[in-house]
Design a protein around this motif. Structure first.
Motif, PDB file in Angstrom:
ATOM      1  N   UNK A 208       0.828  -1.209   0.000  1.00 43.10           N
ATOM      2  CA  UNK A 208       0.000   0.000   0.000  1.00 43.10           C
ATOM      3  C   UNK A 208       0.863   1.259   0.000  1.00 43.10           C
ATOM      4  N   UNK A 209       1.954   1.234   0.755  1.00 39.56           N
ATOM      5  CA  UNK A 209       2.855   2.382   0.770  1.00 39.56           C
ATOM      6  C   UNK A 209       3.541   2.558  -0.584  1.00 39.56           C
ATOM      7  N   UNK A 210       3.859   1.453  -1.262  1.00 42.96           N
ATOM      8  CA  UNK A 210       4.462   1.531  -2.589  1.00 42.96           C
ATOM      9  C   UNK A 210       3.520   2.218  -3.573  1.00 42.96           C
ATOM     10  N   UNK A 211       2.262   1.815  -3.578  1.00 42.96           N
ATOM     11  CA  UNK A 211       1.290   2.423  -4.480  1.00 42.96           C
ATOM     12  C   UNK A 211       1.151   3.919  -4.184  1.00 42.96           C
ATOM     13  N   UNK A 212       1.071   4.266  -2.908  1.00 44.68           N
ATOM     14  CA  UNK A 212       0.917   5.660  -2.539  1.00 44.68           C
ATOM     15  C   UNK A 212       2.121   6.492  -2.960  1.00 44.68           C
ATOM     16  N   UNK A 213       3.315   5.947  -2.761  1.00 41.78           N
ATOM     17  CA  UNK A 213       4.525   6.691  -3.127  1.00 41.78           C
ATOM     18  C   UNK A 213       4.609   6.900  -4.633  1.00 41.78           C
TER      19      UNK A 213
ATOM     20  N   UNK B   6       0.158   7.307   7.314  1.00 40.52           N
ATOM     21  CA  UNK B   6       1.402   7.038   6.594  1.00 40.52           C
ATOM     22  C   UNK B   6       1.217   7.182   5.090  1.00 40.52           C
ATOM     23  N   UNK B   7       0.060   6.763   4.575  1.00 41.07           N
ATOM     24  CA  UNK B   7      -0.189   6.848   3.136  1.00 41.07           C
ATOM     25  C   UNK B   7      -0.192   8.289   2.641  1.00 41.07           C
ATOM     26  N   UNK B   8      -0.561   9.212   3.521  1.00 37.90           N
ATOM     27  CA  UNK B   8      -0.589  10.631   3.131  1.00 37.90           C
ATOM     28  C   UNK B   8       0.728  11.338   3.421  1.00 37.90           C
ATOM     29  N   UNK B   9       1.624  10.700   4.140  1.00 40.81           N
ATOM     30  CA  UNK B   9       2.881  11.336   4.509  1.00 40.81           C
ATOM     31  C   UNK B   9       3.979  11.174   3.459  1.00 40.81           C
TER      32      UNK B   9
ATOM     33  N   UNK C 125       2.132   7.004  -6.787  1.00 41.26           N
ATOM     34  CA  UNK C 125       1.075   7.895  -7.268  1.00 41.26           C
ATOM     35  C   UNK C 125       1.291   9.340  -6.829  1.00 41.26           C
ATOM     36  N   UNK C 126       1.765   9.544  -5.611  1.00 39.07           N
ATOM     37  CA  UNK C 126       1.882  10.898  -5.076  1.00 39.07           C
ATOM     38  C   UNK C 126       3.210  11.561  -5.435  1.00 39.07           C
ATOM     39  N   UNK C 127       4.282  10.797  -5.468  1.00 42.55           N
ATOM     40  CA  UNK C 127       5.604  11.367  -5.718  1.00 42.55           C
ATOM     41  C   UNK C 127       5.958  11.318  -7.194  1.00 42.55           C
ATOM     42  N   UNK C 128       5.625  10.205  -7.848  1.00 48.02           N
ATOM     43  CA  UNK C 128       5.941  10.087  -9.263  1.00 48.02           C
ATOM     44  C   UNK C 128       7.434   9.976  -9.492  1.00 48.02           C
ATOM     45  N   UNK C 129       7.947  10.806 -10.404  1.00 47.91           N
ATOM     46  CA  UNK C 129       9.365  10.767 -10.770  1.00 47.91           C
ATOM     47  C   UNK C 129      10.200  11.809 -10.034  1.00 47.91           C
ATOM     48  N   UNK C 130       9.617  12.475  -9.035  1.00 47.42           N
ATOM     49  CA  UNK C 130      10.370  13.484  -8.295  1.00 47.42           C
ATOM     50  C   UNK C 130      11.452  12.867  -7.415  1.00 47.42           C
ATOM     51  N   UNK C 131      11.282  11.611  -7.033  1.00 43.80           N
ATOM     52  CA  UNK C 131      12.295  10.888  -6.270  1.00 43.80           C
ATOM     53  C   UNK C 131      12.643   9.610  -7.010  1.00 43.80           C
ATOM     54  N   UNK C 132      13.867   9.162  -6.854  1.00 44.52           N
ATOM     55  CA  UNK C 132      14.268   7.906  -7.471  1.00 44.52           C
ATOM     56  C   UNK C 132      13.634   6.732  -6.729  1.00 44.52           C
ATOM     57  N   UNK C 133      13.744   5.557  -7.337  1.00 42.90           N
ATOM     58  CA  UNK C 133      13.153   4.369  -6.731  1.00 42.90           C
ATOM     59  C   UNK C 133      13.789   4.063  -5.383  1.00 42.90           C
ATOM     60  N   UNK C 134      15.103   4.240  -5.307  1.00 44.43           N
ATOM     61  CA  UNK C 134      15.800   3.960  -4.053  1.00 44.43           C
ATOM     62  C   UNK C 134      15.366   4.916  -2.952  1.00 44.43           C
TER      63      UNK C 134
END
Length: 379
Positions: free
Chosen positions: A185-190, A238-241, A192-201
């Protein structure tokens, strides 16, 4: 997949950590090697105490702000982990249509004012039907029809589109996907919300950081349907953070939780506020312990503001109106009893003294618990 129960606990932890290391090490960018993780898991497993599982500071790195967001940030605020946003509203009024045949306007909010500041945990309190959730929906930008007044962010008029990207709204009834684990669930949220602004790591590091801070890392492979009520509340937070919003709204965060779990939930909100966020939540009837954890109290009755200020100043505020809180009585309960006319029609006096939310005299933190106890008198 988790190993069978026949394996040792160390093997389970080793497999789990190795799986995550493999996920983080696909591109060769992870700083933590598998060898270090194996050495960490080779030590004897010790069950963490309650003190060890308490929330720790998040200190999430902010995402790259847009040019429009950077305009409202000074040199001192750009160095913070969370860009502070103060939310204010003036002459806020909201009406709805009632009746089937003869349509009439019913006033829900009546020219109220207020300021919710960054770094403070604000509680919107009042009896049922007072307009708590309506006010928060308007401030969050979800209710826009029949709304009159002005909403400002850092003293400037709010841009509703930009504001929605900077806020998070955690509803009372959280809808979690039952077939997903906490980590999934945290993976999906990250993503969708962050996108490509942060790397996968960096996304994986942020997910682990959040889960450890709110004591959910130990149940990261548990499906959300099997979580307890308190764990579901924390997962919803956590999903919104993941995108580190500077303003967060919570609708009845302690609803359906016991006293101990409610205290833990509010302590997490307190931690988020201390890191510079603007945390706003509605609450109906908090316990004395939970009530003392709030920095700012905004009380509503019949669509008007009857008190705005720190929780330590509630009793002195009422004493100035000859309303003496009984000794060993919860001030929040006493304020709610007054708002429901248990001690006569006092709301108009409270509204006049608080200037319907404009008065900032009681926002100071000078009065402590000692002065509050001294102000209480016996019945």
């Amino acid at each position: 997949m988790l190993p069978s129960h026949s394996g040792s606990v160390s093997d389970v932890m080793l497999t789990t950590v190795t799986e995550e290391a493999a996920m983080m090490d696909n591109s060769g960018q992870s700083d933590v090697s598998k060898k270090d993780l194996q050495e960490e898991c080779s030590s004897p497993v010790r069950k963490k105490s309650l003190a060890d599982r308490r929330p720790v500071g998040l200190r999430l790195q902010p995402l790259s702000p847009s040019p429009s967001d950077s305009e409202c940030l000074t040199d001192s605020t750009t160095k913070r982990d969370v860009k502070p946003l103060d939310l204010g509203f003036r002459n806020m009024k909201h009406t709805v249509k009632t009746g089937l045949v003869k349509r009439e306007d019913k006033v829900i909010l009546d020219d109220i004012n207020g300021d919710f500041r960054a770094g403070e945990l604000t509680a919107i309190m009042g009896p049922s039907g007072a307009g708590k959730s309506t006010l928060m929906d308007i401030l969050a930008g979800y209710t826009t029809t029949n709304v009159y007044g002005k909403v400002t962010v850092n003293g400037r008029e709010r841009d509703i589109r930009r504001f929605r990207r900077q806020t998070a709204y955690i509803m009372q009834d959280h809808n979690l996907q039952p077939v997903l684990t906490v980590w999934e669930a945290m993976h999906f949220s990250a993503n969708l919300k962050i996108g490509s602004e942060l790397s996968k790591t960096k996304k994986l590091v942020r997910i682990r950081q959040i889960l450890e801070a709110i004591a959910l890392y130990e149940v990261r492979k548990t499906r959300t349907v099997k979580l307890s009520g308190g764990q579901k509340k924390r997962l919803a937070i956590a999903l919104e953070l993941v995108n580190n919003p500077p303003i967060m709204f919570f609708d009845e965060p302690t609803s359906g939780l016991d006293s101990s779990t409610s205290t833990q939930c509010v302590s997490i909100l307190k931690q988020l506020a201390q890191e510079g966020r603007t945390i706003i939540c509605t609450i109906h009837q908090p316990s004395a312990l939970v009530f003392r954890m709030f920095d700012h109290l905004y009380a509503i009755a019949e669509g008007k503001c009857i008190y705005t200020g720190s929780v330590q100043n509630v009793v002195p505020f009422l004493m100035e109106l000859d309303l003496k809180c009984p000794e060993f009585h919860n001030p929040s309960d006493y304020l709610l009893e007054i708002s429901t006319h248990d001690y006569g029609m006092q709301n108009d006096r409270l509204v006049a003294k608080s200037q319907n939310g404009m008065c900032c005299t009681y926002r100071s933190y000078k009065s402590r618990n000692s002065s509050q106890i001294a102000a209480m008198t016996k019945v």
